[in-house]
Design a protein around this motif. Structure first.
Motif, PDB file in Angstrom:
ATOM      1  N   ASN A  38       0.830  -1.206   0.000  1.00  0.00           N
ATOM      2  CA  ASN A  38       0.000   0.000   0.000  1.00  0.00           C
ATOM      3  C   ASN A  38       0.862   1.252   0.000  1.00  0.00           C
ATOM      4  OD1 ASN A  38       1.008  -0.254   2.603  1.00  0.00           O
ATOM      5  ND2 ASN A  38      -0.905   0.227   3.605  1.00  0.00           N
ATOM      6  N   ARG A  39       0.239   2.400  -0.103  1.00  0.00           N
ATOM      7  CA  ARG A  39       0.920   3.693   0.011  1.00  0.00           C
ATOM      8  C   ARG A  39       0.091   4.545   0.955  1.00  0.00           C
ATOM      9  NH1 ARG A  39       5.507   2.608  -0.761  1.00  0.00           N
ATOM     10  NH2 ARG A  39       6.153   4.748  -0.974  1.00  0.00           N
ATOM     11  N   ARG A  40       0.725   5.051   2.016  1.00  0.00           N
ATOM     12  CA  ARG A  40       0.030   5.869   3.008  1.00  0.00           C
ATOM     13  C   ARG A  40       0.792   7.169   3.218  1.00  0.00           C
ATOM     14  NH1 ARG A  40      -4.720   3.600   4.952  1.00  0.00           N
ATOM     15  NH2 ARG A  40      -4.631   5.215   6.513  1.00  0.00           N
ATOM     16  N   SER A  41       0.045   8.239   3.242  1.00  0.00           N
ATOM     17  CA  SER A  41       0.620   9.537   3.589  1.00  0.00           C
ATOM     18  C   SER A  41       0.559   9.710   5.095  1.00  0.00           C
ATOM     19  CB  SER A  41      -0.173  10.668   2.930  1.00  0.00           C
ATOM     20  OG  SER A  41      -0.059  10.624   1.529  1.00  0.00           O
ATOM     21  N   LEU A  42       1.556  10.376   5.625  1.00  0.00           N
ATOM     22  CA  LEU A  42       1.637  10.690   7.045  1.00  0.00           C
ATOM     23  C   LEU A  42       1.932  12.175   7.183  1.00  0.00           C
ATOM     24  CD1 LEU A  42       4.079   7.814   8.062  1.00  0.00           C
ATOM     25  CD2 LEU A  42       1.601   7.779   8.301  1.00  0.00           C
ATOM     26  N   LEU A  43       1.711  12.699   8.392  1.00  0.00           N
ATOM     27  CA  LEU A  43       2.077  14.090   8.647  1.00  0.00           C
ATOM     28  C   LEU A  43       2.572  14.206  10.083  1.00  0.00           C
ATOM     29  CD1 LEU A  43       2.166  16.976   7.483  1.00  0.00           C
ATOM     30  CD2 LEU A  43      -0.116  17.312   8.441  1.00  0.00           C
ATOM     31  N   TYR A  44       3.833  14.548  10.210  1.00  0.00           N
ATOM     32  CA  TYR A  44       4.436  14.769  11.520  1.00  0.00           C
ATOM     33  C   TYR A  44       3.794  16.004  12.145  1.00  0.00           C
ATOM     34  CZ  TYR A  44       8.264  15.833  14.807  1.00  0.00           C
ATOM     35  OH  TYR A  44       9.005  16.124  15.917  1.00  0.00           O
ATOM     36  N   VAL A  45       3.505  15.954  13.420  1.00  0.00           N
ATOM     37  CA  VAL A  45       2.760  17.020  14.090  1.00  0.00           C
ATOM     38  C   VAL A  45       3.451  18.381  13.966  1.00  0.00           C
ATOM     39  CG1 VAL A  45       3.743  16.601  16.400  1.00  0.00           C
ATOM     40  CG2 VAL A  45       1.441  17.572  16.172  1.00  0.00           C
ATOM     41  N   LYS A  46       4.775  18.410  13.976  1.00  0.00           N
ATOM     42  CA  LYS A  46       5.479  19.688  13.815  1.00  0.00           C
ATOM     43  C   LYS A  46       5.370  20.208  12.382  1.00  0.00           C
ATOM     44  CE  LYS A  46       8.679  19.136  17.677  1.00  0.00           C
ATOM     45  NZ  LYS A  46      10.097  19.049  18.083  1.00  0.00           N
ATOM     46  N   ASN A  47       5.252  19.309  11.412  1.00  0.00           N
ATOM     47  CA  ASN A  47       4.992  19.746  10.039  1.00  0.00           C
ATOM     48  C   ASN A  47       3.574  20.305   9.922  1.00  0.00           C
ATOM     49  OD1 ASN A  47       7.537  19.089   9.070  1.00  0.00           O
ATOM     50  ND2 ASN A  47       6.910  17.068   8.359  1.00  0.00           N
ATOM     51  N   LEU A  48       2.631  19.706  10.612  1.00  0.00           N
ATOM     52  CA  LEU A  48       1.266  20.224  10.625  1.00  0.00           C
ATOM     53  C   LEU A  48       1.241  21.639  11.205  1.00  0.00           C
ATOM     54  CD1 LEU A  48      -1.805  20.084  10.364  1.00  0.00           C
ATOM     55  CD2 LEU A  48      -1.849  18.808  12.524  1.00  0.00           C
ATOM     56  N   ALA A  49       1.895  21.827  12.332  1.00  0.00           N
ATOM     57  CA  ALA A  49       1.933  23.156  12.955  1.00  0.00           C
ATOM     58  C   ALA A  49       2.577  24.174  12.014  1.00  0.00           C
ATOM     59  CB  ALA A  49       2.691  23.094  14.281  1.00  0.00           C
ATOM     60  N   ASP A  50       3.638  23.779  11.334  1.00  0.00           N
ATOM     61  CA  ASP A  50       4.309  24.681  10.412  1.00  0.00           C
ATOM     62  C   ASP A  50       3.412  25.018   9.213  1.00  0.00           C
ATOM     63  OD1 ASP A  50       7.040  25.960   9.876  1.00  0.00           O
ATOM     64  OD2 ASP A  50       6.621  24.929   7.969  1.00  0.00           O
ATOM     65  N   ALA A  51       2.677  24.050   8.711  1.00  0.00           N
ATOM     66  CA  ALA A  51       1.764  24.293   7.585  1.00  0.00           C
ATOM     67  C   ALA A  51       0.658  25.263   7.993  1.00  0.00           C
ATOM     68  CB  ALA A  51       1.168  22.982   7.086  1.00  0.00           C
ATOM     69  N   VAL A 114      -7.895  -4.404   9.183  1.00  0.00           N
ATOM     70  CA  VAL A 114      -7.083  -4.869   8.059  1.00  0.00           C
ATOM     71  C   VAL A 114      -7.082  -3.830   6.937  1.00  0.00           C
ATOM     72  CG1 VAL A 114      -8.804  -6.214   6.760  1.00  0.00           C
ATOM     73  CG2 VAL A 114      -6.423  -6.921   6.740  1.00  0.00           C
ATOM     74  N   GLU A 115      -8.164  -3.108   6.764  1.00  0.00           N
ATOM     75  CA  GLU A 115      -8.194  -2.068   5.737  1.00  0.00           C
ATOM     76  C   GLU A 115      -7.237  -0.928   6.098  1.00  0.00           C
ATOM     77  OE1 GLU A 115      -9.393  -2.370   2.739  1.00  0.00           O
ATOM     78  OE2 GLU A 115     -10.058  -4.352   3.345  1.00  0.00           O
ATOM     79  N   ARG A 116      -7.173  -0.574   7.384  1.00  0.00           N
ATOM     80  CA  ARG A 116      -6.232   0.482   7.795  1.00  0.00           C
ATOM     81  C   ARG A 116      -4.789   0.041   7.602  1.00  0.00           C
ATOM     82  NH1 ARG A 116     -10.073   1.070  11.972  1.00  0.00           N
ATOM     83  NH2 ARG A 116      -8.793  -0.170  13.355  1.00  0.00           N
ATOM     84  N   LEU A 117      -4.515  -1.229   7.807  1.00  0.00           N
ATOM     85  CA  LEU A 117      -3.146  -1.736   7.677  1.00  0.00           C
ATOM     86  C   LEU A 117      -2.739  -2.000   6.233  1.00  0.00           C
ATOM     87  CD1 LEU A 117      -3.062  -4.245  10.656  1.00  0.00           C
ATOM     88  CD2 LEU A 117      -1.757  -2.124  10.451  1.00  0.00           C
ATOM     89  N   THR A 118      -3.701  -2.360   5.389  1.00  0.00           N
ATOM     90  CA  THR A 118      -3.358  -2.769   4.029  1.00  0.00           C
ATOM     91  C   THR A 118      -3.825  -1.796   2.951  1.00  0.00           C
ATOM     92  OG1 THR A 118      -5.382  -4.083   3.747  1.00  0.00           O
ATOM     93  CG2 THR A 118      -3.458  -5.203   4.705  1.00  0.00           C
ATOM     94  N   GLY A 119      -4.770  -0.933   3.282  1.00  0.00           N
ATOM     95  CA  GLY A 119      -5.301  -0.004   2.290  1.00  0.00           C
ATOM     96  C   GLY A 119      -4.374   1.172   2.053  1.00  0.00           C
ATOM     97  N   SER A 120      -4.558   1.808   0.927  1.00  0.00           N
ATOM     98  CA  SER A 120      -3.758   2.986   0.583  1.00  0.00           C
ATOM     99  C   SER A 120      -4.543   4.262   0.875  1.00  0.00           C
ATOM    100  CB  SER A 120      -3.373   2.963  -0.897  1.00  0.00           C
ATOM    101  OG  SER A 120      -2.442   1.943  -1.145  1.00  0.00           O
ATOM    102  N   LEU A 121      -3.817   5.285   1.258  1.00  0.00           N
ATOM    103  CA  LEU A 121      -4.380   6.627   1.413  1.00  0.00           C
ATOM    104  C   LEU A 121      -3.240   7.613   1.174  1.00  0.00           C
ATOM    105  CD1 LEU A 121      -6.734   8.496   2.047  1.00  0.00           C
ATOM    106  CD2 LEU A 121      -6.063   8.390   4.448  1.00  0.00           C
TER     107      LEU A 121
END
Length: 159
Positions: A38-51, A114-121
């Protein structure tokens, strides 16, 4: 109205599934996820604050929804490997076909898991980056390093 939509936000204080994943990797339990692609996007909390700070500093906001991310999409096995590396632990990933995982967890009433672990977002944050001239100040490894340090400090307090 400006709307910022983050994917999974991680960092010190993370809870729920990400915290559970940290615990599983720390314990060295074998995880049947090596076959997940799968492919999942993440966002580090400090990157969120900066955005958010970048958006607030802009002279005007378009009435639009923007997606945010760290800019590097990971598979679940890659995320586990990166967490394990930050913990100086082996990533114990077993090759179990995703179809077998889905069947096993569906029978046990855990289809959503299983969808959270294997699905893409995967989220395309390029429009936000282009409009606001933003790039994440922290890469995924820096965010995971900070998250693991927080997690380990908490574990020491519990011990």
């Amino acid at each position: 109205l400006l709307i910022l939509r983050p994917p999974l936000v991680y960092g010190p204080g993370v809870r729920a599934n990400f915290l559970a994943l940290l615990r599983l990797v720390e314990r060295g339990l074998p995880l049947p996820l090596r076959c997940v692609r799968n492919r999942r996007s993440l966002l580090y909390v400090k990157n969120l604050a900066d955005a958010v700070a970048h958006a607030l500093a802009a002279p005007r906001w378009p009435a639009q929804t923007y997606l945010l991310s760290d800019g590097e999409d990971l598979s679940t096995p890659d995320l586990i490997r990166r967490i394990a590396a930050q913990m100086a632990r082996p990533a114990r990933l077993w090759p179990v076909p995703v179809s077998v995982l889905r069947a096993a967890l569906s029978v046990s009433g855990r289809r959503a898991m299983v969808e959270r672990l294997t699905g893409s977002l995967a989220m395309d944050a390029a429009p936000f980056r282009d409009h606001f001239g933003w790039s994440p100040p922290y890469d995924v490894d820096a965010g995971l390093r900070d998250t693991v340090a927080w997690y380990r400090a908490g574990q020491e307090l519990i011990s």
